[in-house]
Write a protein that holds these residues in place. Structure first.
Motif, PDB file in Angstrom:
ATOM      1  N   PHE A 101       0.849  -1.192   0.000  1.00 54.31           N
ATOM      2  CA  PHE A 101       0.000   0.000   0.000  1.00 54.31           C
ATOM      3  C   PHE A 101       0.885   1.242   0.000  1.00 54.31           C
ATOM      4  O   PHE A 101       1.704   1.440   0.903  1.00 54.31           O
ATOM      5  N   ILE A 102       0.749   2.057  -1.052  1.00 53.29           N
ATOM      6  CA  ILE A 102       1.469   3.324  -1.101  1.00 53.29           C
ATOM      7  C   ILE A 102       0.430   4.428  -1.266  1.00 53.29           C
ATOM      8  O   ILE A 102      -0.323   4.454  -2.239  1.00 53.29           O
ATOM      9  N   ALA A 103       0.381   5.343  -0.312  1.00 46.04           N
ATOM     10  CA  ALA A 103      -0.574   6.460  -0.296  1.00 46.04           C
ATOM     11  C   ALA A 103      -1.998   5.966  -0.487  1.00 46.04           C
ATOM     12  O   ALA A 103      -2.762   6.496  -1.299  1.00 46.04           O
ATOM     13  N   PHE A 107      -1.125  -1.910  -4.388  1.00 46.35           N
ATOM     14  CA  PHE A 107      -0.333  -2.410  -5.505  1.00 46.35           C
ATOM     15  C   PHE A 107      -0.130  -3.903  -5.316  1.00 46.35           C
ATOM     16  O   PHE A 107       0.599  -4.341  -4.432  1.00 46.35           O
ATOM     17  N   SER A 108      -0.804  -4.674  -6.138  1.00 50.33           N
ATOM     18  CA  SER A 108      -0.724  -6.131  -6.023  1.00 50.33           C
ATOM     19  C   SER A 108       0.564  -6.629  -6.671  1.00 50.33           C
ATOM     20  O   SER A 108       0.940  -6.181  -7.753  1.00 50.33           O
ATOM     21  N   LEU A 109       1.247  -7.557  -5.985  1.00 52.36           N
ATOM     22  CA  LEU A 109       2.495  -8.100  -6.541  1.00 52.36           C
ATOM     23  C   LEU A 109       2.189  -9.315  -7.427  1.00 52.36           C
ATOM     24  O   LEU A 109       2.855 -10.333  -7.362  1.00 52.36           O
ATOM     25  N   SER A 274       4.439  -3.769   9.961  1.00 60.21           N
ATOM     26  CA  SER A 274       3.491  -2.989   9.180  1.00 60.21           C
ATOM     27  C   SER A 274       3.237  -3.731   7.856  1.00 60.21           C
ATOM     28  O   SER A 274       4.085  -4.502   7.410  1.00 60.21           O
ATOM     29  N   PRO A 275       2.068  -3.526   7.230  1.00 57.40           N
ATOM     30  CA  PRO A 275       1.716  -4.322   6.047  1.00 57.40           C
ATOM     31  C   PRO A 275       2.783  -4.306   4.954  1.00 57.40           C
ATOM     32  O   PRO A 275       3.072  -5.338   4.356  1.00 57.40           O
ATOM     33  N   ALA A 278       5.757  -6.361   6.021  1.00 57.02           N
ATOM     34  CA  ALA A 278       5.358  -7.759   5.973  1.00 57.02           C
ATOM     35  C   ALA A 278       5.329  -8.261   4.534  1.00 57.02           C
ATOM     36  O   ALA A 278       5.700  -9.400   4.250  1.00 57.02           O
ATOM     37  N   ALA A 279       4.913  -7.396   3.615  1.00 53.71           N
ATOM     38  CA  ALA A 279       4.872  -7.786   2.204  1.00 53.71           C
ATOM     39  C   ALA A 279       6.266  -8.078   1.689  1.00 53.71           C
ATOM     40  O   ALA A 279       6.497  -9.073   0.988  1.00 53.71           O
ATOM     41  N   ILE A 280       7.230  -7.210   2.070  1.00 49.04           N
ATOM     42  CA  ILE A 280       8.609  -7.411   1.607  1.00 49.04           C
ATOM     43  C   ILE A 280       9.157  -8.720   2.187  1.00 49.04           C
ATOM     44  O   ILE A 280       9.786  -9.519   1.484  1.00 49.04           O
TER      45      ILE A 280
END
Lengths: 339, 188
Positions: A101-103, A107-109, A274-275, A278-280
């Motif tokens: 999530f950016i701003a 953004f789905s990977l 943070s989300p 966690a995504a990274i």
């Protein structure tokens, strides 16, 4: 507009990462083989041989472009191109990690969140044999043709068992969307625990589909002098060799997604990240799983001898297929009993 | 009748269930291969690391000078006779007045050539030499692009005064004993 740009960037990154990992998988394979045989493997080009893939690539580019004059020109070029294309296409539906999530924008990977994810993977993977078949046929050489024939019969024999093992997985999951399958495997709920036999069948079939040892009969250096790519040289040969490693990468990704929880890892939600972080982390865990499976593929390659052709057929039709059917039946019974 | 106790009776027994499914054997094999990952590697990374040589290694020959810097070789030809590979040739010449500083005795080898492609590095030349002039050393013969490059003349074989080649390791106690015996016969 932003969506299109983002997807284009994501596609480019995935393409480059696939190529990069395939490139360094060749080095890893040679290093790993060396270490298993009490040697060091290539260590002259750069530190620890890190420039070896570059050297190999440069070598392949500068090799003479040779085409046998009896070959079918169009199909001869189509063969390796198709193999490469198909190898790269599969990675489109793999969920590489949780959304970032950016701003406030998600953004789905994942390039394409298809609701028929697994079916797409299957459709594309079974097309992989066309490249080998066309290449072997177009070379107009008996060894190439033998390799092509073996590849296609092997592919047909093992796709059935693979499809059936996936069918029982879909019965457990109740969805063919790869995202759903990954999300259902949070914590320790990895599918390999619920479907161990299915995983084993799938893994063996994945070895066969990627033409890796001990199922590398289409290549078969000792009998067929390279099999379907006997007549190929320069970058066309490079495409064939390279697509094998891309296939291996994608297969490892699919195995991790379907059976080993994809980007999920036990205790990751307990860390309080943070989300985005966690995504990274999830992405890195996914890649660690993929590399682990690539190394398992290599480990098997340097341990097991190649199957004989009749043994390959017997294993496929007489053992894996009935076993997959049995697995399907038992899964069905268990689901019926627990509902 | 059995000739040796090494013969084995061939077993045609049927596989048991665990042998039939192959997986235990596969895991065993994989355990064996992975154990090699951690073993000591046998590779010698050549340009950085040299394989250790024995102290009495028989490699590239040297023609020794005596303590005053004169050539010991008198071109007697015994080494060429002893050579089983016929790698040694020489042309003898007479010492002129004023060359006493260069050659120890009245006769010397004007040409002394060893063909390193023929040489089998047996060391018989060293045994045969009555003047203790030729020795094999722990140096190796480098590679070359031409066959002619392997015919070593005096320019490559004779040691220089500033770069003496140590061959004392080759002269083990038994060798010295043997040489002493020859010394009385030939070198009075």
């Amino acid at each position: 507009m932003l969506y299109i740009i983002y997807k284009l960037v994501l596609i480019t990154i995935i393409l480059l990462v696939s190529l990069g990992i395939a490139m360094y998988a060749t080095l890893l394979e040679r290093k790993f083989a060396g270490f298993l045989q009490d040697r060091f493997g290539p260590d002259r080009a750069g530190k620890w041989g890190l420039l070896q893939p570059v050297a190999d690539g440069v070598k392949l580019f500068f090799k003479e472009e040779y085409m046998p004059n009896t070959a079918d020109k169009f199909l001869y070029i189509l063969g390796p191109s198709l193999t490469m294309l198909v190898a790269l296409l599969t990675s489109a539906v793999i969920p590489w990690g949780p959304s970032i999530f950016i701003a406030g924008t998600e953004f789905s990977l994942q390039v394409a969140d298809l609701n028929v994810g697994i079916l797409y993977v299957f459709a594309i993977m079974s097309m992989g044999v066309y490249g080998i078949m066309i290449g072997g046929w177009a070379s107009n050489n008996k060894y190439s043709l033998m390799g092509a024939v073996r590849a296609s019969s092997q592919m047909i024999s093992y796709e059935l068992a693979m499809g059936l093992s996936i069918a029982s997985l879909i019965m457990v999951m109740g969805s063919v969307r790869l995202n759903d399958i990954v999300d259902a495997q949070q914590g320790w709920n990895w599918n390999v625990i619920y479907q161990p036999v299915g995983f084993l069948i799938f893994f063996i079939c994945a070895l066969a589909e990627t033409n890796r040892h001990p199922f590398d009969l289409p290549e078969c250096e000792t009998e067929l002098i390279g099999g379907y790519h006997t007549e190929y040289s320069s970058m066309k040969l490079g495409f064939y060799l390279f697509s094998e490693y891309i296939n291996m990468f994608v297969s490892s990704a699919i195995i991790s997604t379907l059976y080993f929880g994809g980007y999920h890892f036990p205790f990751i939600d307990k860390l309080g990240l943070s989300p985005n972080v966690a995504a990274i982390v999830g992405l890195m865990i996914f890649f660690a799983k993929i590399i682990g499976f690539i190394m398992l593929f290599m480990w098997i390659r340097w341990t097991l001898p190649r199957f004989r052709y009749d043994q390959l057929m017997r294993l496929g039709w007489k053992i894996l297929l009935p076993l997959a059917l049995l697995n399907l039946a038992i899964t069905g019974i268990v689901i019926l009993a627990t509902q | 009748m059995t000739l040796t106790n090494r013969s084995k009776v061939v077993s045609n027994k049927k596989f048991s269930f665990w042998e039939m499914i192959y997986l235990p054997a596969i895991f065993k094999g994989m355990a064996i291969t992975i154990s090699h990952l951690f073993r000591k590697k046998t590779t010698v990374c050549y340009p950085e690391v040299n394989r250790p040589f024995s102290e009495v290694y028989r490699g590239l020959h040297v023609l020794k000078l005596d303590d005053q810097g004169r050539e010991r070789c008198t071109a007697c030809g015994l080494c060429a006779v002893a050579c089983p590979a016929e790698a040694i040739t020489m042309v003898a010449a007479e010492r002129k007045p004023g060359e006493e500083k260069l050659f120890r005795e009245e006769k010397y080898a004007k040409v002394y050539e060893i063909n390193m492609l023929r040489c089998i590095f047996c060391g018989y030349c060293e045994d045969a030499c009555p003047k203790e002039a030729i020795f094999l050393t722990n140096r190796t013969v480098p590679s070359d692009y031409e066959r002619d490059g392997f015919i070593y003349g005096k320019d490559k074989l004779v040691e220089t005064l500033d770069k003496r080649v140590d061959v004392s390791k080759r002269q083990t106690a038994s060798v010295l004993e043997f040489k002493k015996d020859k010394h009385h016969k030939h070198n009075q």
